[in-house]
Design a protein around this motif. Structure first.
Motif, PDB file in Angstrom:
ATOM      1  N   LEU A   1      77.280  -8.457 -46.550  1.00 14.28           N
ATOM      2  CA  LEU A   1      75.828  -8.634 -46.473  1.00 14.28           C
ATOM      3  C   LEU A   1      75.140  -7.595 -45.585  1.00 14.28           C
ATOM      4  CD1 LEU A   1      75.750 -12.519 -46.333  1.00 14.28           C
ATOM      5  CD2 LEU A   1      74.850 -11.066 -48.181  1.00 14.28           C
ATOM      6  N   THR A   2      75.910  -6.710 -44.984  1.00 18.04           N
ATOM      7  CA  THR A   2      75.301  -5.669 -44.160  1.00 18.04           C
ATOM      8  C   THR A   2      74.749  -4.563 -45.054  1.00 18.04           C
ATOM      9  OG1 THR A   2      77.375  -4.465 -43.873  1.00 18.04           O
ATOM     10  CG2 THR A   2      76.838  -6.154 -42.206  1.00 18.04           C
ATOM     11  N   ASN A   3      74.016  -3.655 -44.447  1.00 17.78           N
ATOM     12  CA  ASN A   3      73.449  -2.542 -45.213  1.00 17.78           C
ATOM     13  C   ASN A   3      74.558  -1.702 -45.841  1.00 17.78           C
ATOM     14  OD1 ASN A   3      70.766  -3.190 -44.600  1.00 17.78           O
ATOM     15  ND2 ASN A   3      70.893  -2.093 -42.651  1.00 17.78           N
ATOM     16  N   PRO A   4      74.335  -1.247 -47.071  1.00 16.08           N
ATOM     17  CA  PRO A   4      75.347  -0.416 -47.733  1.00 16.08           C
ATOM     18  C   PRO A   4      75.689   0.818 -46.894  1.00 16.08           C
ATOM     19  CG  PRO A   4      73.636  -1.047 -49.288  1.00 16.08           C
ATOM     20  CD  PRO A   4      73.164  -1.478 -47.920  1.00 16.08           C
ATOM     21  N   SER A   5      76.991   1.090 -46.808  1.00 12.17           N
ATOM     22  CA  SER A   5      77.463   2.265 -46.078  1.00 12.17           C
ATOM     23  C   SER A   5      78.897   2.544 -46.501  1.00 12.17           C
ATOM     24  CB  SER A   5      77.407   2.037 -44.565  1.00 12.17           C
ATOM     25  OG  SER A   5      78.381   1.093 -44.179  1.00 12.17           O
ATOM     26  N   LYS A   6      79.365   3.726 -46.138  1.00 11.27           N
ATOM     27  CA  LYS A   6      80.754   4.084 -46.416  1.00 11.27           C
ATOM     28  C   LYS A   6      81.702   3.143 -45.662  1.00 11.27           C
ATOM     29  CE  LYS A   6      84.059   7.825 -46.052  1.00 11.27           C
ATOM     30  NZ  LYS A   6      84.404   9.065 -45.398  1.00 11.27           N
ATOM     31  N   ASP A   7      81.369   2.819 -44.407  1.00  7.76           N
ATOM     32  CA  ASP A   7      82.213   1.909 -43.623  1.00  7.76           C
ATOM     33  C   ASP A   7      82.277   0.523 -44.258  1.00  7.76           C
ATOM     34  OD1 ASP A   7      82.980   3.768 -41.740  1.00  7.76           O
ATOM     35  OD2 ASP A   7      81.499   3.148 -40.244  1.00  7.76           O
ATOM     36  N   ARG A   8      81.137   0.039 -44.743  1.00  8.92           N
ATOM     37  CA  ARG A   8      81.136  -1.288 -45.372  1.00  8.92           C
ATOM     38  C   ARG A   8      82.032  -1.270 -46.605  1.00  8.92           C
ATOM     39  NH1 ARG A   8      76.265  -4.205 -48.599  1.00  8.92           N
ATOM     40  NH2 ARG A   8      77.034  -2.780 -50.176  1.00  8.92           N
ATOM     41  N   ARG A   9      81.886  -0.282 -47.457  1.00  9.56           N
ATOM     42  CA  ARG A   9      82.689  -0.182 -48.673  1.00  9.56           C
ATOM     43  C   ARG A   9      84.181  -0.093 -48.314  1.00  9.56           C
ATOM     44  NH1 ARG A   9      80.238   3.787 -50.700  1.00  9.56           N
ATOM     45  NH2 ARG A   9      81.614   5.427 -49.974  1.00  9.56           N
ATOM     46  N   SER A  10      84.511   0.753 -47.361  1.00  9.53           N
ATOM     47  CA  SER A  10      85.907   0.899 -46.942  1.00  9.53           C
ATOM     48  C   SER A  10      86.452  -0.399 -46.362  1.00  9.53           C
ATOM     49  CB  SER A  10      86.040   2.020 -45.911  1.00  9.53           C
ATOM     50  OG  SER A  10      85.670   3.255 -46.469  1.00  9.53           O
ATOM     51  N   ALA A  11      85.628  -1.085 -45.582  1.00 11.59           N
ATOM     52  CA  ALA A  11      86.051  -2.354 -44.972  1.00 11.59           C
ATOM     53  C   ALA A  11      86.365  -3.401 -46.034  1.00 11.59           C
ATOM     54  CB  ALA A  11      84.974  -2.859 -44.018  1.00 11.59           C
ATOM     55  N   ILE A  12      85.538  -3.478 -47.051  1.00 13.68           N
ATOM     56  CA  ILE A  12      85.769  -4.467 -48.112  1.00 13.68           C
ATOM     57  C   ILE A  12      87.011  -4.097 -48.921  1.00 13.68           C
ATOM     58  CG2 ILE A  12      84.825  -5.451 -50.252  1.00 13.68           C
ATOM     59  CD1 ILE A  12      83.595  -6.627 -47.665  1.00 13.68           C
ATOM     60  N   TYR A  13      87.206  -2.814 -49.219  1.00 16.80           N
ATOM     61  CA  TYR A  13      88.417  -2.391 -49.928  1.00 16.80           C
ATOM     62  C   TYR A  13      89.663  -2.722 -49.111  1.00 16.80           C
ATOM     63  CZ  TYR A  13      85.736   0.317 -53.379  1.00 16.80           C
ATOM     64  OH  TYR A  13      84.893   0.702 -54.394  1.00 16.80           O
ATOM     65  N   LEU A  14      89.604  -2.438 -47.824  1.00 16.77           N
ATOM     66  CA  LEU A  14      90.741  -2.722 -46.951  1.00 16.77           C
ATOM     67  C   LEU A  14      90.981  -4.228 -46.857  1.00 16.77           C
ATOM     68  CD1 LEU A  14      92.773  -1.022 -45.444  1.00 16.77           C
ATOM     69  CD2 LEU A  14      91.267  -1.071 -43.457  1.00 16.77           C
ATOM     70  N   TYR A  15      89.914  -4.994 -46.845  1.00 17.56           N
ATOM     71  CA  TYR A  15      90.026  -6.453 -46.820  1.00 17.56           C
ATOM     72  C   TYR A  15      90.824  -6.934 -48.036  1.00 17.56           C
ATOM     73  CZ  TYR A  15      88.840 -11.366 -47.026  1.00 17.56           C
ATOM     74  OH  TYR A  15      88.919 -12.739 -47.093  1.00 17.56           O
ATOM     75  N   PHE A  16      90.474  -6.421 -49.220  1.00 18.92           N
ATOM     76  CA  PHE A  16      91.188  -6.842 -50.425  1.00 18.92           C
ATOM     77  C   PHE A  16      92.626  -6.341 -50.429  1.00 18.92           C
ATOM     78  CE2 PHE A  16      86.875  -7.579 -52.203  1.00 18.92           C
ATOM     79  CZ  PHE A  16      87.049  -8.931 -52.479  1.00 18.92           C
ATOM     80  N   ALA A  17      92.878  -5.181 -49.851  1.00 23.22           N
ATOM     81  CA  ALA A  17      94.253  -4.677 -49.750  1.00 23.22           C
ATOM     82  C   ALA A  17      95.092  -5.602 -48.874  1.00 23.22           C
ATOM     83  CB  ALA A  17      94.261  -3.253 -49.198  1.00 23.22           C
ATOM     84  N   GLN A  18      94.565  -5.983 -47.711  1.00 19.91           N
ATOM     85  CA  GLN A  18      95.347  -6.858 -46.836  1.00 19.91           C
ATOM     86  C   GLN A  18      95.515  -8.235 -47.459  1.00 19.91           C
ATOM     87  OE1 GLN A  18      94.453  -9.703 -44.888  1.00 19.91           O
ATOM     88  NE2 GLN A  18      92.376  -9.699 -45.721  1.00 19.91           N
ATOM     89  N   LEU A  19      94.510  -8.705 -48.192  1.00 21.96           N
ATOM     90  CA  LEU A  19      94.610 -10.003 -48.852  1.00 21.96           C
ATOM     91  C   LEU A  19      95.699  -9.972 -49.926  1.00 21.96           C
ATOM     92  CD1 LEU A  19      93.340 -12.834 -48.847  1.00 21.96           C
ATOM     93  CD2 LEU A  19      91.707 -12.005 -50.555  1.00 21.96           C
ATOM     94  N   THR A  20      95.825  -8.867 -50.613  1.00 16.96           N
ATOM     95  CA  THR A  20      96.879  -8.700 -51.621  1.00 16.96           C
ATOM     96  C   THR A  20      98.253  -8.707 -50.959  1.00 16.96           C
ATOM     97  OG1 THR A  20      95.376  -7.433 -53.030  1.00 16.96           O
ATOM     98  CG2 THR A  20      97.747  -7.175 -53.448  1.00 16.96           C
ATOM     99  N   PHE A  21      98.394  -7.977 -49.860  1.00 12.34           N
ATOM    100  CA  PHE A  21      99.661  -7.978 -49.125  1.00 12.34           C
ATOM    101  C   PHE A  21      99.980  -9.376 -48.608  1.00 12.34           C
ATOM    102  CE2 PHE A  21     100.073  -3.561 -49.513  1.00 12.34           C
ATOM    103  CZ  PHE A  21     101.286  -3.158 -48.968  1.00 12.34           C
ATOM    104  N   ASN A  22      98.981 -10.074 -48.138  1.00 11.47           N
ATOM    105  CA  ASN A  22      99.156 -11.437 -47.659  1.00 11.47           C
ATOM    106  C   ASN A  22      99.704 -12.321 -48.781  1.00 11.47           C
ATOM    107  OD1 ASN A  22      98.347 -14.272 -47.308  1.00 11.47           O
ATOM    108  ND2 ASN A  22      97.355 -13.567 -45.436  1.00 11.47           N
ATOM    109  N   PHE A  23      99.100 -12.217 -49.960  1.00 15.39           N
ATOM    110  CA  PHE A  23      99.514 -13.019 -51.110  1.00 15.39           C
ATOM    111  C   PHE A  23     100.995 -12.806 -51.434  1.00 15.39           C
ATOM    112  CE2 PHE A  23     100.246 -13.350 -55.688  1.00 15.39           C
ATOM    113  CZ  PHE A  23      99.792 -14.629 -55.952  1.00 15.39           C
ATOM    114  N   PHE A  24     101.418 -11.556 -51.478  1.00 13.98           N
ATOM    115  CA  PHE A  24     102.794 -11.258 -51.896  1.00 13.98           C
ATOM    116  C   PHE A  24     103.832 -11.516 -50.817  1.00 13.98           C
ATOM    117  CE2 PHE A  24     100.593  -8.924 -55.282  1.00 13.98           C
ATOM    118  CZ  PHE A  24     101.244  -9.494 -56.372  1.00 13.98           C
TER     119      PHE A  24
END
Length: 158
Positions: free
Chosen positions: A70-93
């Motif tokens: 919900l923060t303003n669009p930025s490169k950091d926000r996009r990277s943070a969300i991608y990294l979030y999904f990466a760690q969530l995938t690792f968590n799942f497996f």
């Protein structure tokens, strides 16, 4: 979705909790075998603790991801969300590797990678939303404890 932030919260919390729930469903049999046959290290909590702690952590993780989204669009926000999904995938497996495959040493190294992904997710979350980053720290602490348990299980059951 910007004009209805509650939708972001519902989306991220439900998605994150669902990932944990599906992982739990897929590892039920392996978890039972683990409880019945594996020697556990000292400080291993009772089995009932794990689903309670994970439910809280998954909800908190989803809340944090929603805050970041919900923060303003930025490169950091996009990277943070991608990294979030990466760690969530690792968590799942990790659960599948540990409980179903009982590949305890491989699961430990997988968990180290997960720990690093969480660490960097926290760093990026803090850049975008300090509160969201700080609220991810209990998750990192629990995964650190899980690393101790994972390594202990490997050492005691080789």
């Amino acid at each position: 979705m910007k004009n209805k932030p509650w939708k972001n919260y519902i989306f991220f919390i439900l998605l994150t909790v669902a990932v944990g729930f599906v992982s739990g469903l897929l590892t039920r049999e392996g978890t039972q075998i683990y409880k019945d046959t594996i020697t556990k290290p000292p400080l291993s909590p009772p089995a009932i603790v794990f689903p309670i702690v994970w439910a809280i952590l998954y909800a908190l993780m989803g809340y944090c991801a929603a805050r970041v989204s919900l923060t303003n669009p930025s490169k950091d926000r996009r990277s943070a969300i991608y990294l979030y999904f990466a760690q969530l995938t690792f968590n799942f497996f990790w659960s599948i590797i540990f409980f179903n495959l009982q590949a305890f040493l491989f699961a430990f190294f997988w968990l180290v990678a997960l720990w690093l992904l969480i660490f960097f997710t926290i760093k990026l979350f803090r850049r975008v939303d300090k509160t969201a980053g700080n609220l991810m720290i209990p998750y990192l602490a629990w995964v650190t404890f899980a690393g101790y348990l994972n390594l202990g299980v490997w050492l005691l059951n080789r």
